[in-house]
Design a protein around this motif. Structure first.
Motif, PDB file in Angstrom:
ATOM      1  N   PHE A   1       0.810  -1.217   0.000  1.00 29.91           N
ATOM      2  CA  PHE A   1       0.000   0.000   0.000  1.00 29.91           C
ATOM      3  C   PHE A   1       0.846   1.272   0.000  1.00 29.91           C
ATOM      4  O   PHE A   1       0.576   2.203  -0.743  1.00 29.91           O
ATOM      5  CB  PHE A   1      -1.001  -0.024   1.168  1.00 29.91           C
ATOM      6  CG  PHE A   1      -2.078  -1.043   0.948  1.00 29.91           C
ATOM      7  CD1 PHE A   1      -3.105  -0.797   0.043  1.00 29.91           C
ATOM      8  CD2 PHE A   1      -2.054  -2.276   1.595  1.00 29.91           C
ATOM      9  CE1 PHE A   1      -4.092  -1.746  -0.195  1.00 29.91           C
ATOM     10  CE2 PHE A   1      -3.036  -3.232   1.359  1.00 29.91           C
ATOM     11  CZ  PHE A   1      -4.058  -2.970   0.464  1.00 29.91           C
ATOM     12  N   ARG A   2       1.886   1.275   0.824  1.00 31.12           N
ATOM     13  CA  ARG A   2       2.721   2.481   0.893  1.00 31.12           C
ATOM     14  C   ARG A   2       3.284   2.832  -0.488  1.00 31.12           C
ATOM     15  O   ARG A   2       3.175   3.973  -0.953  1.00 31.12           O
ATOM     16  CB  ARG A   2       3.867   2.264   1.884  1.00 31.12           C
ATOM     17  CG  ARG A   2       4.775   3.475   1.990  1.00 31.12           C
ATOM     18  CD  ARG A   2       5.966   3.215   2.883  1.00 31.12           C
ATOM     19  NE  ARG A   2       6.884   4.331   2.786  1.00 31.12           N
ATOM     20  CZ  ARG A   2       8.197   4.228   2.856  1.00 31.12           C
ATOM     21  NH1 ARG A   2       8.760   3.036   3.055  1.00 31.12           N
ATOM     22  NH2 ARG A   2       8.957   5.293   2.750  1.00 31.12           N
ATOM     23  N   HIS A   3       3.841   1.835  -1.165  1.00 27.19           N
ATOM     24  CA  HIS A   3       4.514   2.108  -2.434  1.00 27.19           C
ATOM     25  C   HIS A   3       3.525   2.359  -3.569  1.00 27.19           C
ATOM     26  O   HIS A   3       3.690   3.270  -4.364  1.00 27.19           O
ATOM     27  CB  HIS A   3       5.473   0.973  -2.783  1.00 27.19           C
ATOM     28  CG  HIS A   3       6.618   0.858  -1.820  1.00 27.19           C
ATOM     29  ND1 HIS A   3       6.541   0.150  -0.651  1.00 27.19           N
ATOM     30  CD2 HIS A   3       7.856   1.415  -1.848  1.00 27.19           C
ATOM     31  CE1 HIS A   3       7.687   0.234  -0.004  1.00 27.19           C
ATOM     32  NE2 HIS A   3       8.507   1.009  -0.697  1.00 27.19           N
ATOM     33  N   THR A   4       2.506   1.504  -3.625  1.00 28.42           N
ATOM     34  CA  THR A   4       1.543   1.625  -4.722  1.00 28.42           C
ATOM     35  C   THR A   4       0.801   2.963  -4.649  1.00 28.42           C
ATOM     36  O   THR A   4       0.672   3.678  -5.660  1.00 28.42           O
ATOM     37  CB  THR A   4       0.530   0.454  -4.664  1.00 28.42           C
ATOM     38  OG1 THR A   4       1.275  -0.767  -4.654  1.00 28.42           O
ATOM     39  CG2 THR A   4      -0.404   0.464  -5.858  1.00 28.42           C
ATOM     40  N   LEU A   5       0.344   3.297  -3.459  1.00 31.66           N
ATOM     41  CA  LEU A   5      -0.403   4.551  -3.311  1.00 31.66           C
ATOM     42  C   LEU A   5       0.499   5.758  -3.585  1.00 31.66           C
ATOM     43  O   LEU A   5       0.092   6.716  -4.246  1.00 31.66           O
ATOM     44  CB  LEU A   5      -1.019   4.640  -1.907  1.00 31.66           C
ATOM     45  CG  LEU A   5      -2.061   3.550  -1.560  1.00 31.66           C
ATOM     46  CD1 LEU A   5      -2.556   3.712  -0.131  1.00 31.66           C
ATOM     47  CD2 LEU A   5      -3.232   3.582  -2.539  1.00 31.66           C
ATOM     48  N   SER A   6       1.751   5.690  -3.106  1.00 35.48           N
ATOM     49  CA  SER A   6       2.680   6.808  -3.317  1.00 35.48           C
ATOM     50  C   SER A   6       2.952   7.020  -4.802  1.00 35.48           C
ATOM     51  O   SER A   6       2.950   8.159  -5.293  1.00 35.48           O
ATOM     52  CB  SER A   6       4.007   6.561  -2.611  1.00 35.48           C
ATOM     53  OG  SER A   6       3.802   6.332  -1.254  1.00 35.48           O
ATOM     54  N   ALA A   7       3.185   5.926  -5.487  1.00 37.54           N
ATOM     55  CA  ALA A   7       3.492   6.048  -6.920  1.00 37.54           C
ATOM     56  C   ALA A   7       2.277   6.571  -7.676  1.00 37.54           C
ATOM     57  O   ALA A   7       2.403   7.416  -8.576  1.00 37.54           O
ATOM     58  CB  ALA A   7       3.938   4.705  -7.484  1.00 37.54           C
ATOM     59  N   ALA A   8       1.104   6.078  -7.313  1.00 34.70           N
ATOM     60  CA  ALA A   8      -0.127   6.523  -7.972  1.00 34.70           C
ATOM     61  C   ALA A   8      -0.336   8.019  -7.742  1.00 34.70           C
ATOM     62  O   ALA A   8      -0.613   8.778  -8.679  1.00 34.70           O
ATOM     63  CB  ALA A   8      -1.319   5.729  -7.461  1.00 34.70           C
ATOM     64  N   ARG A   9      -0.183   8.430  -6.496  1.00 36.02           N
ATOM     65  CA  ARG A   9      -0.376   9.857  -6.180  1.00 36.02           C
ATOM     66  C   ARG A   9       0.692  10.703  -6.843  1.00 36.02           C
ATOM     67  O   ARG A   9       0.414  11.789  -7.371  1.00 36.02           O
ATOM     68  CB  ARG A   9      -0.356  10.059  -4.656  1.00 36.02           C
ATOM     69  CG  ARG A   9      -1.653   9.580  -4.001  1.00 36.02           C
ATOM     70  CD  ARG A   9      -1.577   9.596  -2.487  1.00 36.02           C
ATOM     71  NE  ARG A   9      -2.823   9.079  -1.923  1.00 36.02           N
ATOM     72  CZ  ARG A   9      -2.890   8.257  -0.870  1.00 36.02           C
ATOM     73  NH1 ARG A   9      -1.772   7.870  -0.256  1.00 36.02           N
ATOM     74  NH2 ARG A   9      -4.051   7.839  -0.436  1.00 36.02           N
ATOM     75  N   GLY A  10       1.910  10.169  -6.858  1.00 39.06           N
ATOM     76  CA  GLY A  10       3.026  10.901  -7.467  1.00 39.06           C
ATOM     77  C   GLY A  10       2.806  11.135  -8.951  1.00 39.06           C
ATOM     78  O   GLY A  10       3.060  12.228  -9.476  1.00 39.06           O
ATOM     79  N   ILE A  11       2.320  10.121  -9.618  1.00 42.10           N
ATOM     80  CA  ILE A  11       2.141  10.241 -11.069  1.00 42.10           C
ATOM     81  C   ILE A  11       0.993  11.208 -11.376  1.00 42.10           C
ATOM     82  O   ILE A  11       1.055  11.982 -12.341  1.00 42.10           O
ATOM     83  CB  ILE A  11       1.926   8.847 -11.721  1.00 42.10           C
ATOM     84  CG1 ILE A  11       2.411   8.870 -13.185  1.00 42.10           C
ATOM     85  CG2 ILE A  11       0.499   8.387 -11.704  1.00 42.10           C
ATOM     86  CD1 ILE A  11       3.857   8.591 -13.335  1.00 42.10           C
TER      87      ILE A  11
END
Lengths: 351, 388, 138
Positions: A207-217
């Protein structure tokens, strides 16, 4: 403009249901089905591995894009189940598709995001002018120890993307990665099965990585969830991506097309790429797609993709679509599954 | 050019001969043949050793030298060479001996065929027997000798509307004859139902359609007419000897159920002998698989293509029929020790002509035809014996 | 281990179905051969490589139960004679189907599969197998 020029996928024909696995280990099948939301998973035949799956996916991508294999300047294959520990899968694929002797090739490993790491690398090579077309493949015949929770999900499949600047059907407008040293899941050298941190694989890892990458993009692209027609997230089971998508503010309408794990299980390096392949089968020009992979260890690759007008010129059906691939199945019982997956030991001198 | 005669023959029992080695078997058969001919080792001009898989199974090449050595004739420095032509090695070796005498170079030639197929166990023997196929383009992909025979059988049975039972009759006939042959590997009687009920090897072939894994050796002494007369022996004349080839791989052939090698070799052999199929009193054919027995009856000229069934149905292939097939018990029941198989056919023919075949003796033997074939038909050697 | 060069040498043919065509008589051959059995020495220098389509039909087949060591895990497996559309016939496995679905005349196409493994530590050998064409969906 650079992005996806063509794509092709391959999923082995064989399936096993969680009920059948649960029967052997005395687990409650409903618990498993609902707990991880997997209805069946794909099983490779005894003569299938990451090389054969990659070759089939690569050939389908060439066929669909009507691309001369001699124009493929690079092949990078992401997997955590390369058939050799040392000796690349990429060379086998290059030879099998008839690629040129002068080319870039290597295998990648980053748990479940090695295939999307290959996409980023190929994209950069295209962007820099090093190559005309590059092929990025994510494929796995992933392993789950008998009786382990992973056995219900670890499956097989692969997708190849041909990336270039000409005849782009889906422009990759933005990509980024997030990376941290998080030991949520690993397989040590020489070990047949991976080890995982059970609930630790959730919040601090997936969750930490997936959500961060999604929000980042989305921040990079200046978009928000409602701008996307489709969202595809890494899908180790049916549950995680659903929860992550909802957390981000996406609806079922947006994530259901690219959510294949309930039907084929977790195809690891291919999971997000298979989802993207299914989306491209039915996309329309102008569609925006958010795609985020996750690899244990850990990191996520995010992509903002926009379907172009060129898409209309492609004959999607000139290679098997994901719907067609998933309609041709045969269910196995656990005994035959065990034979196929080499869980039955046949003696040293054999095979 | 001299006429060539078989003046002596001998063989070991065929079967699972656990306590006998490759060299022991060869020497036993050789001694029997020499004794039978009444000659001494100093009389031997040349020795042909016939063997197919010795290197793969027994780690032994140069089987010619091995036989010469352990037959005790190395001290005589008698020339010895090995002849290898897959499962046709036996027939091919006899033909070499025949030519050696025919040419006038030698007066006496001995052929010793030997094979030990039981030395390798389990499925591993299939890796070795499959070397008789095209190893790169047939065996590599999982084809075995039985698989090729099965694909031939499927087409043959379908295209010519031949029943599965007819094919089984070839094995039944072999077992019936072998029950009368003390050297045979399997002397039990077999029924058609027994063939059908047997375990599947490569569909539609069952284990009872396939020749077994055999050990064994067979030897014959060939001599010129001059030598024979000098020694005052009565031999059996080799009337004609022919060999012909086809593609190695089944998939390259014109037809999967026509052994052109057998067709051509037999036609030439009959022509040279100046006789017709009707003149043949018995045939020893290479039925490594039951289907091959049917097809060879046609390609050797005893029936029209697709019509061997009528010979089988009408019991014409039995010992008392119009064309007795495999009085020895054939490859299915007497056994199929590759290098010895074709030589063993000569032993049987010799016994038949000498009226020494006991209960399986065929009456009024005039000519006998012997057919030795490699793999799925790549080489055929046909000999016709008798006359006069 | 002694098999490396022997296996490696044929990989183009086995991976991609590269056959030969005699430019004297235009007959296509697979497996490849350096001399045309029709034209004999007239074919010397005229045998060219040709990419085959991998499409064909089943000429005959068998279900192998008695299998060599390398194929034991797949037992029973189907071996067929496949007549390729370009003319030549080859020997190959038919996979992803049950024996009862196989019959002579059915259309097939080539797929890339693992053929054998040289033990657990040796090389992996890949090549063609065939899959029955899906009937067109109504």
């Amino acid at each position: 403009m650079q992005g996806i020029v063509s794509y092709g996928s391959y999923v082995p024909k064989y399936r096993i249901k969680p009920e059948e696995i649960a029967r052997v280990w005395g687990e409650d099948p409903d618990n498993i089905k609902n707990g991880i939301f997997i209805l069946s998973k794909s099983v490779p035949a005894p003569d299938e591995d990451v090389a054969t799956i990659s070759v089939e996916a690569a050939r389908r991508a060439l066929l669909r894009g009507k691309i001369d294999p001699k124009d493929i300047g690079a092949i990078y294959i992401g997997s955590e189940s390369h058939p050799y520990a040392v000796k690349p899968t990429a060379t086998i694929v290059a030879s099998a598709i008839g690629a040129d002797f002068r080319m870039f090739a290597a295998d990648y490993e980053f748990a479940c995001k090695a295939g999307t790491a290959a996409m980023q690398n190929v994209l950069a090579m295209v962007d820099s002018g090093m190559i005309k077309y590059g092929m990025a493949i994510g494929a796995d015949t992933s392993q789950g120890a008998p009786g382990d929770a992973l056995e219900y999900s670890a499956s097989a499949g692969g997708t190849a993307f041909i990336i270039g600047k000409e005849n782009v059907i889906a422009e990759i407008k933005h990509t980024l990665s997030v990376t941290s040293d998080t030991p949520d899941f690993w397989r040590r050298e020489g070990q047949p099965y991976p080890t995982h941190g059970e609930r630790f694989t959730g919040e601090p890892a997936y969750f930490r990585h997936t959500l961060s990458a999604a929000r980042g993009i989305m921040e990079k692209a200046g978009t928000e969830p409602k701008d996307y027609k489709y969202v595809i997230l890494h899908q180790p089971n049916g549950k995680f991506p659903t929860r992550a998508a909802k957390t981000l503010g996406f609806t079922e309408e947006q994530y259901k097309t690219g959510l294949l794990t309930p039907y084929i299980g977790n195809t690891y390096s291919a999971a997000m790429m298979n989802g993207l392949s299914a989306v491209l089968d039915i996309a329309s020009p102008g569609d925006k797609i958010l795609a985020v992979s996750f690899g244990s260890g850990a990191g996520s690759d995010g992509f903002h993709i926009e379907v172009t007008d060129n898409y209309e010129k492609m004959d999607v059906k000139s290679a098997p679509t994901m719907a067609e691939i998933l309609s041709n199945t045969e269910f196995l019982d656990y005994a035959v599954y065990a034979k196929f997956k080499k869980k039955i030991v046949m003696g040293e001198e054999l095979e | 050019m001299s006429e060539v005669y078989v003046i002596g023959a001998g063989e070991t029992k065929f079967g699972e001969l656990w306590d006998r080695s490759l060299r022991e078997l060869a020497v036993e058969a050789g001694l029997k043949a020499i004794e039978d001919a009444g000659i001494y080792s100093r009389d031997i001009g040349i020795l042909y050793g016939s063997n197919s898989l010795g290197a793969g199974i027994s780690y032994q090449n140069d089987v010619g030298s091995l036989i010469a050595d352990f037959a005790g004739i190395a001290v005589e420095h008698t020339p010895a060479v090995r002849v290898e032509a897959s499962t046709a090695s036996g027939g091919a070796a006899v033909r070499e001996a025949y030519l050696a005498i025919k040419s006038g170079e030698y007066d006496v030639a001995v052929v010793g065929g030997v094979e030990k197929l039981t030395e390798v166990y389990g499925s591993e023997i299939l890796d070795l027997t499959s070397t008789l196929l095209d190893s790169e383009w047939e065996a590599f992909f999982g084809a075995t000798p039985a698989a090729l025979a099965a694909m031939t059988a499927r087409r043959y049975l379908d295209d010519f509307h031949v029943s599965r039972e007819i094919m089984a009759m070839i094995s039944v006939n072999d077992h019936s004859n072998a029950s009368l042959n003390p050297d045979a590997q399997y002397r039990n009687k077999l029924t058609v139902q027994g063939v059908l009920d047997s375990v599947s090897v490569a569909e539609p072939l069952t284990m009872m359609d396939c020749s077994p894994l055999s050990d064994g050796a067979a030897a014959v002494v060939l001599a010129s007419e001059e030598f024979m007369k000098k020694m005052k022996i009565e031999g059996v004349r080799i009337v004609s000897s022919e060999i012909s080839q086809d593609y190695l791989a089944l998939h390259s052939r014109k037809s999967v159920y026509e052994f052109e090698s057998a067709k051509i070799a037999s036609r030439k052999a009959l022509e040279k002998a100046g006789i017709k199929n009707d003149d043949i009193s018995f045939v020893e054919l290479h039925d490594s698989f039951s289907i091959y027995g049917l097809i060879e009856l046609e390609d050797l000229g005893f029936a029209e293509k697709g019509n061997a069934k009528s010979l089988v149905e009408n019991n014409e292939i039995r010992l008392d029929g119009s064309i007795p097939v495999n009085p020895s018990g054939g490859l299915k029941a007497k056994g199929n020790p590759y290098g010895a198989t074709g030589v063993g056919q000569f032993v049987e023919a010799y016994l038949q002509f000498k009226n020494r075949a006991d209960k399986r003796q065929i009456k009024d033997v005039r000519y006998g035809m012997l057919h030795s074939m490699a793999g799925s038909g790549s080489t055929s050697v046909v000999h016709i014996l008798g006359g006069e | 281990m002694g098999e490396l060069s022997r296996i490696w040498r044929e990989s183009d043919h086995r991976y991609r179905l590269i056959g030969h065509v005699c430019r004297n008589c235009n007959t296509v051959y697979f497996p490849p051969r350096d001399i045309c059995p029709t034209c004999h020495r007239d074919s010397v220098g005229k045998m060219e490589e040709i990419q085959l389509s991998g499409k064909g039909s089943i000429f005959s087949y068998t279900v192998v139960h008695d299998a060599p060591p390398a194929f034991r895990r797949q037992r029973p497996y189907i071996i067929a004679l496949i007549k390729l559309d370009e003319g030549p016939t080859l020997t190959a496995q038919i996979v992803d189907t049950k024996p009862e679905n196989v019959s002579s005349g059915k259309r097939v196409h080539a797929v890339f599969r693992k053929i054998r493994e040289d033990g657990s530590g040796g090389i992996l050998q890949y090549g063609y197998k065939f899959v029955i064409d899906e009937p067109p969906k109504a």
